[in-house]
Motif scaffolding. Sequence first.
Motif, PDB file in Angstrom:
ATOM      1  N   TYR A 182       0.845  -1.202   0.000  1.00  0.00           N
ATOM      2  CA  TYR A 182       0.000   0.000   0.000  1.00  0.00           C
ATOM      3  C   TYR A 182       0.874   1.244   0.000  1.00  0.00           C
ATOM      4  O   TYR A 182       0.590   2.215  -0.699  1.00  0.00           O
ATOM      5  N   ALA A 183       1.944   1.240   0.807  1.00  0.00           N
ATOM      6  CA  ALA A 183       2.845   2.392   0.891  1.00  0.00           C
ATOM      7  C   ALA A 183       3.524   2.665  -0.447  1.00  0.00           C
ATOM      8  O   ALA A 183       3.903   3.808  -0.734  1.00  0.00           O
ATOM      9  N   LYS A 184       3.658   1.631  -1.278  1.00  0.00           N
ATOM     10  CA  LYS A 184       4.241   1.797  -2.614  1.00  0.00           C
ATOM     11  C   LYS A 184       3.201   2.282  -3.621  1.00  0.00           C
ATOM     12  O   LYS A 184       3.504   2.443  -4.802  1.00  0.00           O
ATOM     13  N   GLY A 185       1.966   2.455  -3.169  1.00  0.00           N
ATOM     14  CA  GLY A 185       0.915   2.944  -4.048  1.00  0.00           C
ATOM     15  C   GLY A 185      -0.006   1.873  -4.598  1.00  0.00           C
ATOM     16  O   GLY A 185      -0.910   2.173  -5.372  1.00  0.00           O
ATOM     17  N   ARG A 186       0.195   0.647  -4.208  1.00  0.00           N
ATOM     18  CA  ARG A 186      -0.655  -0.448  -4.714  1.00  0.00           C
ATOM     19  C   ARG A 186      -1.881  -0.608  -3.825  1.00  0.00           C
ATOM     20  O   ARG A 186      -2.108  -1.632  -3.201  1.00  0.00           O
ATOM     21  N   THR A 187      -2.718   0.428  -3.779  1.00  0.00           N
ATOM     22  CA  THR A 187      -3.856   0.458  -2.859  1.00  0.00           C
ATOM     23  C   THR A 187      -5.011  -0.440  -3.296  1.00  0.00           C
ATOM     24  O   THR A 187      -5.908  -0.701  -2.499  1.00  0.00           O
ATOM     25  N   GLY A 188      -4.979  -0.923  -4.514  1.00  0.00           N
ATOM     26  CA  GLY A 188      -6.020  -1.833  -4.977  1.00  0.00           C
ATOM     27  C   GLY A 188      -5.713  -3.295  -4.654  1.00  0.00           C
ATOM     28  O   GLY A 188      -6.555  -4.172  -4.873  1.00  0.00           O
ATOM     29  N   LEU A 189      -4.539  -3.549  -4.124  1.00  0.00           N
ATOM     30  CA  LEU A 189      -4.124  -4.921  -3.808  1.00  0.00           C
ATOM     31  C   LEU A 189      -4.951  -5.472  -2.652  1.00  0.00           C
ATOM     32  O   LEU A 189      -5.219  -4.775  -1.685  1.00  0.00           O
ATOM     33  N   ARG A 190      -5.355  -6.724  -2.761  1.00  0.00           N
ATOM     34  CA  ARG A 190      -6.136  -7.375  -1.713  1.00  0.00           C
ATOM     35  C   ARG A 190      -5.422  -8.637  -1.247  1.00  0.00           C
ATOM     36  O   ARG A 190      -4.832  -9.367  -2.052  1.00  0.00           O
ATOM     37  N   MET A 191      -5.495  -8.877   0.048  1.00  0.00           N
ATOM     38  CA  MET A 191      -4.904 -10.080   0.615  1.00  0.00           C
ATOM     39  C   MET A 191      -5.595 -11.308   0.005  1.00  0.00           C
ATOM     40  O   MET A 191      -6.801 -11.291  -0.247  1.00  0.00           O
ATOM     41  N   PHE A 192      -4.822 -12.346  -0.232  1.00  0.00           N
ATOM     42  CA  PHE A 192      -5.282 -13.629  -0.779  1.00  0.00           C
ATOM     43  C   PHE A 192      -5.694 -13.547  -2.246  1.00  0.00           C
ATOM     44  O   PHE A 192      -6.289 -14.482  -2.767  1.00  0.00           O
ATOM     45  N   SER A 193      -5.377 -12.449  -2.899  1.00  0.00           N
ATOM     46  CA  SER A 193      -5.607 -12.372  -4.345  1.00  0.00           C
ATOM     47  C   SER A 193      -4.413 -13.021  -5.037  1.00  0.00           C
ATOM     48  O   SER A 193      -3.377 -13.268  -4.424  1.00  0.00           O
ATOM     49  N   SER A 194      -4.531 -13.287  -6.329  1.00  0.00           N
ATOM     50  CA  SER A 194      -3.411 -13.885  -7.055  1.00  0.00           C
ATOM     51  C   SER A 194      -2.205 -12.945  -7.059  1.00  0.00           C
ATOM     52  O   SER A 194      -1.067 -13.399  -6.978  1.00  0.00           O
ATOM     53  N   GLU A 195      -2.443 -11.636  -7.121  1.00  0.00           N
ATOM     54  CA  GLU A 195      -1.342 -10.671  -7.055  1.00  0.00           C
ATOM     55  C   GLU A 195      -0.613 -10.756  -5.720  1.00  0.00           C
ATOM     56  O   GLU A 195       0.607 -10.716  -5.667  1.00  0.00           O
ATOM     57  N   PHE A 196      -1.383 -10.834  -4.642  1.00  0.00           N
ATOM     58  CA  PHE A 196      -0.775 -10.909  -3.318  1.00  0.00           C
ATOM     59  C   PHE A 196      -0.049 -12.240  -3.143  1.00  0.00           C
ATOM     60  O   PHE A 196       1.025 -12.298  -2.538  1.00  0.00           O
ATOM     61  N   ASP A 197      -0.609 -13.312  -3.687  1.00  0.00           N
ATOM     62  CA  ASP A 197       0.051 -14.618  -3.624  1.00  0.00           C
ATOM     63  C   ASP A 197       1.436 -14.561  -4.276  1.00  0.00           C
ATOM     64  O   ASP A 197       2.378 -15.175  -3.780  1.00  0.00           O
ATOM     65  N   GLU A 198       1.567 -13.815  -5.372  1.00  0.00           N
ATOM     66  CA  GLU A 198       2.870 -13.663  -6.028  1.00  0.00           C
ATOM     67  C   GLU A 198       3.858 -12.934  -5.117  1.00  0.00           C
ATOM     68  O   GLU A 198       5.036 -13.295  -5.062  1.00  0.00           O
ATOM     69  N   ILE A 199       3.374 -11.935  -4.402  1.00  0.00           N
ATOM     70  CA  ILE A 199       4.228 -11.208  -3.461  1.00  0.00           C
ATOM     71  C   ILE A 199       4.687 -12.143  -2.349  1.00  0.00           C
ATOM     72  O   ILE A 199       5.865 -12.156  -1.977  1.00  0.00           O
ATOM     73  N   VAL A 200       3.778 -12.941  -1.837  1.00  0.00           N
ATOM     74  CA  VAL A 200       4.114 -13.899  -0.777  1.00  0.00           C
ATOM     75  C   VAL A 200       5.163 -14.881  -1.279  1.00  0.00           C
ATOM     76  O   VAL A 200       6.148 -15.165  -0.580  1.00  0.00           O
ATOM     77  N   GLN A 201       5.004 -15.371  -2.490  1.00  0.00           N
ATOM     78  CA  GLN A 201       5.983 -16.305  -3.057  1.00  0.00           C
ATOM     79  C   GLN A 201       7.366 -15.671  -3.143  1.00  0.00           C
ATOM     80  O   GLN A 201       8.376 -16.300  -2.813  1.00  0.00           O
ATOM     81  N   ARG A 202       7.426 -14.418  -3.587  1.00  0.00           N
ATOM     82  CA  ARG A 202       8.719 -13.710  -3.658  1.00  0.00           C
ATOM     83  C   ARG A 202       9.328 -13.533  -2.277  1.00  0.00           C
ATOM     84  O   ARG A 202      10.533 -13.724  -2.090  1.00  0.00           O
ATOM     85  N   LYS A 203       8.516 -13.156  -1.319  1.00  0.00           N
ATOM     86  CA  LYS A 203       9.009 -12.958   0.048  1.00  0.00           C
ATOM     87  C   LYS A 203       9.575 -14.255   0.602  1.00  0.00           C
ATOM     88  O   LYS A 203      10.612 -14.255   1.265  1.00  0.00           O
ATOM     89  N   LEU A 204       8.911 -15.365   0.334  1.00  0.00           N
ATOM     90  CA  LEU A 204       9.363 -16.653   0.871  1.00  0.00           C
ATOM     91  C   LEU A 204      10.652 -17.134   0.210  1.00  0.00           C
ATOM     92  O   LEU A 204      11.322 -18.008   0.750  1.00  0.00           O
ATOM     93  N   GLN A 205      11.016 -16.562  -0.925  1.00  0.00           N
ATOM     94  CA  GLN A 205      12.297 -16.886  -1.560  1.00  0.00           C
ATOM     95  C   GLN A 205      13.439 -16.053  -0.980  1.00  0.00           C
ATOM     96  O   GLN A 205      14.605 -16.374  -1.165  1.00  0.00           O
ATOM     97  N   ASP A 206      13.096 -14.989  -0.279  1.00  0.00           N
ATOM     98  CA  ASP A 206      14.080 -14.075   0.302  1.00  0.00           C
ATOM     99  C   ASP A 206      14.640 -14.679   1.597  1.00  0.00           C
ATOM    100  O   ASP A 206      13.876 -15.087   2.472  1.00  0.00           O
ATOM    101  N   PRO A 207      15.966 -14.741   1.736  1.00  0.00           N
ATOM    102  CA  PRO A 207      16.560 -15.300   2.967  1.00  0.00           C
ATOM    103  C   PRO A 207      16.100 -14.599   4.246  1.00  0.00           C
ATOM    104  O   PRO A 207      16.086 -15.205   5.312  1.00  0.00           O
TER     105      PRO A 207
END
Length: 103
Positions: free
Chosen positions: A61-86
């Motif tokens: 949201y702070a980056k301006g992605r205010t339309g993003l919703r938790m558990f959406s496919s977009e958010f799932d992609e963010i979660v996947q990226r985060k889980l790849q981060d050490p």
Amino acid sequence: MNVRFHLDANGRDMAIEHTQDVEPILEWNKAARREEQRSDWGRHVARIPNVVLVKWLDEEYAKGRTGLRMFSSEFDEIVQRKLQDPEWAYLRTDRPALQVGWL
């Protein structure tokens, strides 16, 4: 997860605080990493505390992605990226600690 609302002295602005005891989840993750998962179908990859999910959503949201919703496919992609981060490897349950590079 506990949610607390804090009203500013001006009576117009509000802050929302999210808190959660994450220790049981992190301990469960640590124990799960020691157990062998025999199948790739239905593998348990991570257990993520709700406060962490809210943090990630707030960051977007702070980056301006205010339309993003938790558990959406977009958010799932963010979660996947985060889980790849050490940095977030301790949330994973499917890899030994040495494999994710944080031990």
